[in-house]
Scaffold this motif. Structure first.
Motif, PDB file in Angstrom:
ATOM      1  N   HIS A  22       0.690  -7.543  10.577  1.00 15.82           N
ATOM      2  CA  HIS A  22       1.929  -6.286  10.370  1.00 15.82           C
ATOM      3  C   HIS A  22       1.232  -5.236   9.412  1.00 15.82           C
ATOM      4  O   HIS A  22       0.890  -5.767   8.419  1.00 15.82           O
ATOM      5  CB  HIS A  22       2.983  -6.155   9.978  1.00 15.82           C
ATOM      6  N   PHE A  23       0.134  -4.683   9.315  1.00 12.61           N
ATOM      7  CA  PHE A  23       0.157  -3.485   8.247  1.00 12.61           C
ATOM      8  C   PHE A  23      -0.107  -2.038   8.005  1.00 12.61           C
ATOM      9  O   PHE A  23       0.504  -1.813   9.842  1.00 12.61           O
ATOM     10  CB  PHE A  23      -1.625  -3.853   8.108  1.00 12.61           C
ATOM     11  N   ARG A  24       0.263  -1.950   7.268  1.00 10.83           N
ATOM     12  CA  ARG A  24       0.568  -0.132   7.229  1.00 10.83           C
ATOM     13  C   ARG A  24      -1.089   0.622   6.644  1.00 10.83           C
ATOM     14  O   ARG A  24      -1.981   0.454   5.819  1.00 10.83           O
ATOM     15  CB  ARG A  24       1.333   0.482   5.860  1.00 10.83           C
ATOM     16  N   THR A  25      -1.044   2.041   7.153  1.00 13.29           N
ATOM     17  CA  THR A  25      -2.823   2.601   7.292  1.00 13.29           C
ATOM     18  C   THR A  25      -2.970   3.361   5.835  1.00 13.29           C
ATOM     19  O   THR A  25      -1.294   4.046   5.512  1.00 13.29           O
ATOM     20  CB  THR A  25      -2.791   4.088   8.713  1.00 13.29           C
ATOM     21  N   ASN A  26      -3.384   3.795   5.394  1.00 11.77           N
ATOM     22  CA  ASN A  26      -4.061   4.602   4.329  1.00 11.77           C
ATOM     23  C   ASN A  26      -3.714   5.431   4.646  1.00 11.77           C
ATOM     24  O   ASN A  26      -3.435   6.559   5.839  1.00 11.77           O
ATOM     25  CB  ASN A  26      -5.131   4.017   3.454  1.00 11.77           C
ATOM     26  N   GLY A  27      -3.722   6.625   3.822  1.00 12.92           N
ATOM     27  CA  GLY A  27      -4.011   8.820   3.704  1.00 12.92           C
ATOM     28  C   GLY A  27      -1.996   8.734   3.931  1.00 12.92           C
ATOM     29  O   GLY A  27      -1.206   7.598   3.132  1.00 12.92           O
ATOM     30  N   GLU A  28      -1.945   9.539   4.107  1.00 13.55           N
ATOM     31  CA  GLU A  28      -0.522  10.809   4.214  1.00 13.55           C
ATOM     32  C   GLU A  28       0.476  11.382   5.339  1.00 13.55           C
ATOM     33  O   GLU A  28       1.515  11.433   5.797  1.00 13.55           O
ATOM     34  CB  GLU A  28      -0.215  11.708   3.494  1.00 13.55           C
ATOM     35  N   PHE A  29      -0.807  10.636   6.799  1.00  9.58           N
ATOM     36  CA  PHE A  29      -0.252  11.139   7.694  1.00  9.58           C
ATOM     37  C   PHE A  29       0.409   9.871   9.071  1.00  9.58           C
ATOM     38  O   PHE A  29      -0.504   9.240   9.001  1.00  9.58           O
ATOM     39  CB  PHE A  29      -1.544  12.104   8.592  1.00  9.58           C
ATOM     40  N   ASP A  30       1.425  10.492   8.993  1.00 10.37           N
ATOM     41  CA  ASP A  30       2.072   9.470  10.778  1.00 10.37           C
ATOM     42  C   ASP A  30       1.384   9.880  12.023  1.00 10.37           C
ATOM     43  O   ASP A  30       1.777   8.697  12.636  1.00 10.37           O
ATOM     44  CB  ASP A  30       3.475   9.831  10.603  1.00 10.37           C
ATOM     45  N   TYR A  31       0.978  11.181  12.167  1.00 14.11           N
ATOM     46  CA  TYR A  31       0.024  11.578  14.158  1.00 14.11           C
ATOM     47  C   TYR A  31      -1.600  10.704  13.609  1.00 14.11           C
ATOM     48  O   TYR A  31      -2.209  10.979  12.568  1.00 14.11           O
ATOM     49  CB  TYR A  31       0.757  13.141  14.052  1.00 14.11           C
ATOM     50  N   LEU A  32      -1.587  10.929  15.145  1.00 11.24           N
ATOM     51  CA  LEU A  32      -2.617   9.841  15.250  1.00 11.24           C
ATOM     52  C   LEU A  32      -3.241  10.879  16.533  1.00 11.24           C
ATOM     53  O   LEU A  32      -2.638  11.294  17.001  1.00 11.24           O
ATOM     54  CB  LEU A  32      -2.770   8.756  15.911  1.00 11.24           C
ATOM     55  N   ILE A  44      -7.154  12.565  -0.045  1.00  7.19           N
ATOM     56  CA  ILE A  44      -6.286  10.843  -0.051  1.00  7.19           C
ATOM     57  C   ILE A  44      -7.358  10.687   0.691  1.00  7.19           C
ATOM     58  O   ILE A  44      -8.314  10.718   1.484  1.00  7.19           O
ATOM     59  CB  ILE A  44      -5.248  11.921   0.847  1.00  7.19           C
ATOM     60  N   TYR A  45      -7.546   8.595   0.868  1.00  8.29           N
ATOM     61  CA  TYR A  45      -8.092   7.968   0.732  1.00  8.29           C
ATOM     62  C   TYR A  45      -7.503   7.888   2.433  1.00  8.29           C
ATOM     63  O   TYR A  45      -6.674   6.838   2.374  1.00  8.29           O
ATOM     64  CB  TYR A  45      -8.700   6.541   0.306  1.00  8.29           C
ATOM     65  N   GLY A  46      -8.006   7.999   3.506  1.00  5.71           N
ATOM     66  CA  GLY A  46      -7.133   7.394   4.407  1.00  5.71           C
ATOM     67  C   GLY A  46      -7.705   6.334   5.753  1.00  5.71           C
ATOM     68  O   GLY A  46      -7.679   6.097   6.413  1.00  5.71           O
ATOM     69  N   HIS A  47      -8.843   5.911   5.273  1.00  5.59           N
ATOM     70  CA  HIS A  47      -9.121   4.981   5.633  1.00  5.59           C
ATOM     71  C   HIS A  47      -9.159   3.631   5.634  1.00  5.59           C
ATOM     72  O   HIS A  47      -8.036   2.678   4.642  1.00  5.59           O
ATOM     73  CB  HIS A  47     -11.653   4.834   5.350  1.00  5.59           C
ATOM     74  N   THR A  48      -8.650   2.713   6.730  1.00  6.00           N
ATOM     75  CA  THR A  48      -8.111   1.272   7.064  1.00  6.00           C
ATOM     76  C   THR A  48      -8.242   0.620   7.929  1.00  6.00           C
ATOM     77  O   THR A  48      -8.983   0.442   9.008  1.00  6.00           O
ATOM     78  CB  THR A  48      -7.154   2.287   7.494  1.00  6.00           C
ATOM     79  N   SER A  49      -9.174  -0.426   7.303  1.00  8.83           N
ATOM     80  CA  SER A  49      -9.967  -1.650   8.108  1.00  8.83           C
ATOM     81  C   SER A  49      -9.478  -3.400   8.043  1.00  8.83           C
ATOM     82  O   SER A  49      -8.914  -3.101   6.619  1.00  8.83           O
ATOM     83  CB  SER A  49     -10.861  -1.330   7.488  1.00  8.83           C
ATOM     84  N   VAL A  50      -9.226  -3.751   9.262  1.00 11.76           N
ATOM     85  CA  VAL A  50      -7.890  -4.747   8.964  1.00 11.76           C
ATOM     86  C   VAL A  50      -9.253  -5.780   9.820  1.00 11.76           C
ATOM     87  O   VAL A  50      -9.887  -5.595  11.263  1.00 11.76           O
ATOM     88  CB  VAL A  50      -7.321  -4.676   9.792  1.00 11.76           C
ATOM     89  N   MET A  51      -9.639  -7.125   9.818  1.00  8.62           N
ATOM     90  CA  MET A  51      -9.837  -8.066   9.972  1.00  8.62           C
ATOM     91  C   MET A  51      -9.091  -9.488  10.796  1.00  8.62           C
ATOM     92  O   MET A  51      -8.527  -9.271   9.760  1.00  8.62           O
ATOM     93  CB  MET A  51     -11.669  -7.885   9.350  1.00  8.62           C
TER      94      MET A  51
END
Length: 197
Positions: A46-56, A7-14
């Motif tokens: 608004h955006f949604r993170t990549n990956g599958e986990f809801d917890y940080l 699962i690719y979980g990296h999310t980057s927003v500018m």
């Protein structure tokens, strides 16, 4: 990402541009599961993170303004922030106030000063008859002017200069609450340029 690596979980927003203008900017980051609201100067994204986990699960610490030399940022930049931050709030806690009162435990405060040096500026007040006149620079192909202003009046002349040899003039004014630039050139067919903002 998960431990299996599939699962690719990296999310980057500018967001934003030209933020190095020495003005205060506000940033708010809110996370609800995988949904993120990023607000910069009241403009929300608004955006949604990549990956599958809801917890940080934040590990050990969170740093503001940079990181110690032992840190390992994912971005290419290792430069710490140079500037001022105020009203740092994290999960409802005013971090700047707690750090100033030494109530933030455990914490590592690296060479902070709890003040922000403002640039020393000298304002000039103009009334209905006043003006400031400085020598022009003949034979220059560059004209560059910058200044800050504030007024209650919807109209007024800000900058004016004649061109040499009676070739026209340039004028910057406030007209009905908008800034206008007028360039008059007497030697060409299209002899007037008007820009308003």
């Amino acid at each position: 990402s998960n431990q299996l690596g599939s699962i690719y979980g990296h999310t980057s927003v500018m967001t934003g541009s030209l933020l190095d203008d020495h003005h205060w900017h506000s940033i708010i980051i809110e996370r609800h599961g995988r949904n993120i609201n990023l607000t910069l100067d009241r403009h929300m994204q608004h955006f949604r993170t990549n990956g599958e986990f809801d917890y940080l699960d934040l590990d050990y610490e969170i740093t503001f303004g940079g990181m110690p030399f032992s840190g390992k940022p994912s971005s290419n930049s290792r430069k710490n922030f140079k500037g001022c931050m105020e009203s740092i709030n994290y999960n409802g806690n005013n971090i700047t106030d707690l750090a100033k009162r030494k109530k933030l435990e455990p914490s590592n405060v690296g060479n902070l000063s709890f003040s922000c040096v403002e640039p020393h500026t000298v304002p000039v007040f103009f009334n209905a008859t006043s003006y400031l006149e400085v020598p022009g620079r003949p034979s220059q192909d560059l004209f560059s002017v910058s200044f800050l202003f504030r007024t209650w009046n919807p109209s007024g002349l800000l900058v004016f200069s004649n061109f040499a040899d009676d070739l026209g003039n340039v004028e910057i004014d406030i007209n009905e609450g908008k800034v206008s630039v007028h360039i008059n050139v007497t030697q060409v067919k299209k002899n007037r340029i008007d820009i308003s903002s």
